[in-house]
Design an enzyme around this catalytic site. Sequence first.
Site, PDB file in Angstrom:
ATOM      1  N   VAL A   1       0.898  -1.222  -0.026  1.00  0.00           N
ATOM      2  CA  VAL A   1      -0.010   0.192   0.042  1.00  0.00           C
ATOM      3  C   VAL A   1       1.038   1.385  -0.036  1.00  0.00           C
ATOM      4  O   VAL A   1       1.963   1.342   0.899  1.00  0.00           O
ATOM      5  CB  VAL A   1      -1.051   0.015   1.297  1.00  0.00           C
ATOM      6  CG1 VAL A   1      -1.731   1.457   1.253  1.00  0.00           C
ATOM      7  CG2 VAL A   1      -1.666  -1.243   1.237  1.00  0.00           C
TER       8      VAL A   1
ATOM      9  N   ASP B   1     -11.012 -11.648   7.028  1.00  0.00           N
ATOM     10  CA  ASP B   1      -9.868 -11.268   7.475  1.00  0.00           C
ATOM     11  C   ASP B   1      -9.832 -10.000   8.370  1.00  0.00           C
ATOM     12  O   ASP B   1      -8.983  -9.168   8.423  1.00  0.00           O
ATOM     13  CB  ASP B   1      -8.707 -10.954   6.427  1.00  0.00           C
ATOM     14  CG  ASP B   1      -7.277 -11.207   6.798  1.00  0.00           C
ATOM     15  OD1 ASP B   1      -7.133 -11.775   7.991  1.00  0.00           O
ATOM     16  OD2 ASP B   1      -6.490 -10.472   6.139  1.00  0.00           O
TER      17      ASP B   1
END
Length: 814
Positions: free
Chosen positions: A545, A657
């Site tokens: 990211v 998740d």
Amino acid sequence: MFQVGEVQSRLTGTIGDGIVGLSNLTVLELYSNHFTGSIPHDIGELSKLERLLLHVNNLTGTMPQSLMNCVNLVVLNLRVNVLEGNLSAFNFSGFLRLTTLDLGNNHFTGVLPPTLYACKSLSAVRLASNKLEGEISPKILELESLSFLSISTNKLRNVTGALRILRGLKNLSTLMLSKNFFNEMIPQDVNIIEPDGFQKLQVLGFGGCNFTGQIPGWLAKLKKLEVLDLSFNQISGPIPPWLGKLSQLFYMDLSVNLLTGVFPVELTELPALASQQANDKVERTYFELPVFANANNVSLLQYNQLSGLPPAIYLGSNHLNGSIPIEIGKLKVLHQLDLKKNNFSGSIPVQFSNLTNLEKLDLSGNQLSGEIPDSLRRLHFLSFFSVAFNNLQGQIPTGGQFDTFSNSSFEGNVQLCGLVIQRSCPSQQNTNTTAASRSSNKKVLLVLIIGVSFGFASLIGVLTLWILSKRRVNPGGVSDKIEMESISAYSNNGVHPEVDKEASLVVLFPNKNNETKDLTIFEILKSTENFSQENIIGCGGFGLVYKATLPNGTTLAIKKLSGDLGLMEREFKAEVEALSTAQHENLVALQGYCVHDGFRLLMYNYMENGSLDYWLHEKPDGASQLDWPTRLKIAQGASCGLAYLHQICEPHIVHRDIKSSNILLNEKFEAHVADFGLSRLILPYHTHVTTELVGTLGYIPPEYGQAWVATLRGDVYSFGVVMLELITGRRPVDVCKPKMSRELVGWVQQMRIEGKQDQVFDPLLRGKGFEVQMLKVLDVACMCVSHNPFKRPSIREVVEWLKNVGSDNQPTQK
């Protein structure tokens, strides 16, 4: 507690003597400011002080003698100041409770203070970057609890004696001795660590000592070694093959030495670098004090845990020769490989393209020949690449990350060609003509006739293709199959911008949170500095990211996904567009996506305060800044976001998740559930989706081990673990804890059985008047982590209970 550490507007001036009037003070935190002057000379009047944190300021003078009166000190941190004086003259012997001492990066002189050895509770000591001299005394063995010792960058001598003594510290796990013992020979005696010496050692730093000799054989006995730094020495001889047998070694820096011989093929068998499963099993401990490492001497970075270091092999600036073994492709976990300034010859192995996690590859300054393998374009995380000053030839690959590398990555190779170095490649026709000129006149004429005919036909074909390429196949929208066209970040290469937009279309979703109306791939590349390492702000299961600051001032978080996701382009677009419909104040908004040259980008709102995991477990003293009302607000917000995914969003979404690193915080510490990369959309009223088992250790529900089924109740279990993290301040799995308390869920359940539930609260939260609320949330969390999934509440029930924590409404166990 008095705490103003790491404030946004840093404080200046001096620490006034008036502060010593706060006689009941137990914690004084004034770190990371711009304080000058000396430590108050009457600091010793704060006799109840347990934590004194004055690091990263501009304090001068000496350690005041009155500080010896603070006999209750547990943590003393004065690192990164301008303090001076003979450290051996200070009497540490009264600090019987002291566990952590950090005096690094000052100007202290003298020898290692003898009185320090009376501090029997010490577990972490840093005296690095001072002017200390002499030898290590055997009395250091009195510090039986010592696990972290950093005395780098001083003027210590007698490395053989030091190792013989330090091997007796049975709990030592981190040993940093770099930049000492100058010009000595590194001990070769294989018995130097006997008996049973350094058996817990995970980090060994011996860089910059100018050592002579060879890599010592006793390193083979350090079975738990994970990080080894022998850089910047004069170590000679070959790299021993047995290094490849160290099962937990994942970071090795042997750069800037006099090493000879070949790249041992045994290094490609390093378990922690060859297998992600083996790497996951490596013990990931937290440093008692943060360490500061130059990742291959690039930039000084702070690491709070061992797993933060990049899996790496640095062998640059030696005299290694031979070819790079093709087995190099086995190192699947490797992030950084530096082989620069050696004598490697032969071709660049195409097997490098198997290293899909590779972020840095430096092959410059060798004698490599042949072409640059075109398959290296598949390395979508490669942010640094250099083959400068070799003997390479042929065309430089285009597309992928190769469109982000500058000409300096390829300089010094006179036979390379390509747009990036502004050297055109010779055409096949020219090659044929040159060869034909050496034949007889008759053959020349025949070849020319054939060549002209072929060229004329080729010209017609090229013109036809050019005309067709100008025609829009689908005027109403983007074609389902877009032909990717490489775009250099350094030059338009004469390509019309409209063609570029069509080749790598940035799709933005219309929603109220989207401040960006128009965006091109050029702006994305520029705003992330071509996906440079400096802009990495996180790493998820499917990619890195990056922080992107756009020309209009808007900041986005851009996730660069791995190229091989098992989804066709049409499926990828469909799934992303479906995810874009999930819009809620407690979700990280998906702003858009782009498919560009083999990799895929997802664009999200940027969250200023990062993840909950960072504040609870990573940020120095971050957890202390999360009081109970803030933690409760985070739990309430995250539960609302998850409830939206489960019950309101159409179609419903199982996140799969949920964890603290996927709960992001904005500037107001409002929670936003993030990362639907592992999500699978399910139809309304369907309760599960069958797929491969995914998730993160410590958050995975027990039933997932029996059947590969992701469920809404599985998400609830994972969220229950997050609530336990908020309450206890502990990680879901902590290998540093005793065996019976390593797993958070089991430990909390056992403590409740024993009637000790009030002892599970984070010590930072105790005694603040919120115990009743914390007990209520603990009850909710324990219902969520029930081993029986049918006894877990729905997320909607969790939302209601958390909303009513301040009332008398108690949750009822199913």
